[in-house]
Design an enzyme around this catalytic site. Structure first.
Site, short mmCIF file in Angstrom:
data_model
loop_
_atom_site.label_atom_id
_atom_site.label_comp_id
_atom_site.label_asym_id
_atom_site.label_seq_id
_atom_site.Cartn_x
_atom_site.Cartn_y
_atom_site.Cartn_z
N ARG A 186 50.43 23.43 76.33
CA ARG A 186 51.45 22.39 76.56
C ARG A 186 52.04 22.52 77.95
O ARG A 186 52.44 21.53 78.56
CB ARG A 186 52.59 22.52 75.53
CG ARG A 186 52.25 22.03 74.14
CD ARG A 186 53.48 22.08 73.24
NE ARG A 186 53.13 22.49 71.90
CZ ARG A 186 53.80 23.35 71.17
NH1 ARG A 186 54.90 23.92 71.64
NH2 ARG A 186 53.41 23.66 69.95
N ASP A 223 54.96 19.68 64.63
CA ASP A 223 53.88 20.02 63.70
C ASP A 223 53.73 21.53 63.55
O ASP A 223 53.38 22.03 62.47
CB ASP A 223 52.56 19.42 64.17
CG ASP A 223 52.50 17.91 63.96
OD1 ASP A 223 53.33 17.39 63.19
OD2 ASP A 223 51.64 17.25 64.57
N GLU A 224 53.97 22.25 64.62
CA GLU A 224 53.89 23.71 64.55
C GLU A 224 54.94 24.25 63.58
O GLU A 224 54.65 25.11 62.74
CB GLU A 224 54.09 24.31 65.94
CG GLU A 224 53.84 25.80 66.02
CD GLU A 224 53.91 26.34 67.44
OE1 GLU A 224 53.95 27.57 67.59
OE2 GLU A 224 53.92 25.54 68.40
N GLY A 225 56.15 23.72 63.69
CA GLY A 225 57.21 24.14 62.77
C GLY A 225 56.93 23.75 61.34
O GLY A 225 57.14 24.52 60.40
N ALA A 228 54.23 26.00 59.84
CA ALA A 228 54.77 27.32 59.48
C ALA A 228 55.61 27.23 58.21
O ALA A 228 55.59 28.13 57.37
CB ALA A 228 55.60 27.87 60.64
#
Length: 484
Positions: A186, A223-225, A228
């Site tokens: 990123r 989306d990463e959060g 997880a």
């Protein structure tokens, strides 16, 4: 092993599956008598050939039908997937009748690339269960090859070999293969990041696994959060109980940090800024999550900001970066994102912790949204939260444990006071602990709030990778109806 590549140890658990059975067509050989006229032989041989061709064609049709059925029961259809790659055999079935399927997730982080190979079993009409995980990692991260894209392929191929060794051959062509890049890519200029992704995609397309057009991408922070959050709640069993209590998650990476939880208070939903709420559909249920990723507030990026540096840029004219968070006598070099910085401490007019806390507060000012509901939600924290706590003895380094937010502040004060007179082998420990302590308070956590710190739940790593591949497979099943 080639120089510069470091592997983590792999972890495996046993699994059971039945080898695909042979087709129902069984041919029996019998000896044809040579007694008789030539005319009988002329009739018998063509007839036998026709029967053999018929059996072969029937077998092929049956084989393809069962393979296609197995393929759709695992992943309905991936946009742009290579449809010639149906499974060779029916879907694996464990001894108890549960379906067996696999998923491969590449985590392309800022400091390294890791492959996760997951095996799932699915009882009839129930949610799947994770029964097996294998992972391996190598360094450096993909972003290190931004100026030499071709070199990135070697490591990707090595990790693909791990998946080939772990997944039975008959499952290869029905197993989704995905790479998600995080903060490391990123932060790269767009053109460089895309060239890296295109190279990885080319390597993936040459693999025997199921590859869709969306197989390689830069994962956005939200989306990463969310991924997880799925991992934590899947492993704790929360996703299997409709309406049951869920847990929140805190992830501190090198380039970014994430927070995610399921709000139960209407006021939280109404007060959330744009972009902080996201709808997640899993197991035919929809969740409205509070989830946000703060790019630039991961531990390594925060270090650079606290030092006064700029991401991706060397210090002007090689200037030394001076920080009140380092020991006054410290001088050294620090490398971040392939850039080496000269850093040093400064003479302290007050206590090291007091000066460092003031500098960290400047960096965090107006950067983090605070929500009151986090006080009442159980949270799991991992990644650098875990590493820092274990490093100063707040939790067991192997088993993890629980602590209160205030423990980070107590540890920070102790370490900073020690650094004033006794420079240690970890020159950034005062800075890092002070940063984490203030970051958690900025999120809205009181000093008395209990957090659970863990690397594994039921021997499975608590990263976003499991949630991401699980969500990917679930979305594939929804994109294609069984009738198509």
């Amino acid at each position: 092993m080639k120089k510069g590549i470091r592997y983590e140890t792999s972890r495996k658990t046993s699994y059971i599956f039945q080898q695909p059975q042979h087709g129902p067509w069984q041919t029996r050989m019998r000896k044809i008598s040579n007694h008789g006229s030539l005319r009988v032989a002329k009739v018998a041989y063509p007839l036998g050939l026709c029967v053999g061709v018929f059996i072969y064609v029937a077998y092929i049709k049956w084989h393809r039908a069962t393979a296609t059925q197995a393929f759709f029961s695992i992943t309905r259809a991936a946009p742009g997937a290579r449809w010639g790659q149906q499974a060779h055999s029916p879907l694996g079935t464990a001894a108890d009748g549960h379906e067996v399927f696999y998923g491969i997730m590449f985590d392309a982080g800022s400091t390294g690339t890791r492959v996760h190979v997951f095996q799932f079993t699915r009882p009839p009409r129930e949610t799947p269960t994770l029964t097996h995980e294998t992972f391996k990692a190598l360094k450096p991260g993909l972003s290190a090859y931004a100026d030499d894209v071709e070199k990135s392929a070697q490591g990707i191929r090595e990790l693909l070999d791990v998946a080939k060794q772990d997944i039975p051959f008959d499952f290869w062509k029905a197993t989704p293969l995905v790479l998600k890049a995080t903060a490391g890519l990123r932060l790269l200029p767009g053109e460089k990041a895309q060239k890296l992704l295109q190279k990885v995609k080319k390597v993936f397309k040459a693999s025997p696994f199921l590859v869709g057009d969306d197989c390689v991408s830069i994962m956005n922070g939200t989306d990463e959060g969310v991924s997880a959050w799925i991992t934590i709640n899947f492993l704790t069993g929360s996703l299997k109980t409709p309406g049951g209590s869920s847990v929140g998650m805190l992830d501190l990476g090198g380039g970014s940090t994430q927070i995610a939880f399921l709000p139960r208070v209407e006021g939280t939903l109404q007060a959330s800024p744009p972009g902080y709420l996201t709808a997640l559909r899993m197991f035919n249920r929809t969740y409205k999550l509070y989830s946000y990723s703060y790019l630039g507030l991961g531990l390594m990026s925060a270090r650079l900001a606290i030092l006064g540096g700029v991401e991706g840029q060397p210090a002007k004219d090689g200037k030394e970066l001076v920080s009140p968070c380092l020991s006054p006598s410290f001088k050294g070099e620090w490398e971040h994102a392939e850039v080496t910085y000269r850093v040093s401490g400064q003479k302290a007019a007050a206590s090291l912790h007091e000066l460092c806390a003031a500098r960290v507060s400047e960096v965090l000012q107006n950067r983090v949204h605070r929500t009151e509901e986090v006080k009442h939600v159980d949270f799991y924290a991992f990644s650098y939260y875990y590493d820092l706590a274990a490093g100063v003895g707040l939790i067991d380094a192997e088993k993890g444990g629980s602590l209160v937010v205030g423990d980070f502040e107590i540890a920070a004060k102790y370490v900073c006071r020690t650094l004033e007179t006794q420079p240690q082998s970890s020159p950034f420990s005062c800075m890092d602990l002070t940063y984490v302590s203030l970051l958690l308070q900025e999120f809205g956590f009181p000093r008395s709030k209990v957090l659970k710190l863990t690397r594994k739940i039921d021997n499975v790593e608590t990263s976003w990778a499991l949630g991401a591949i699980f969500h990917y497979i679930d979305s594939l099943n929804r994109q294609k109806s069984p009738a198509s």
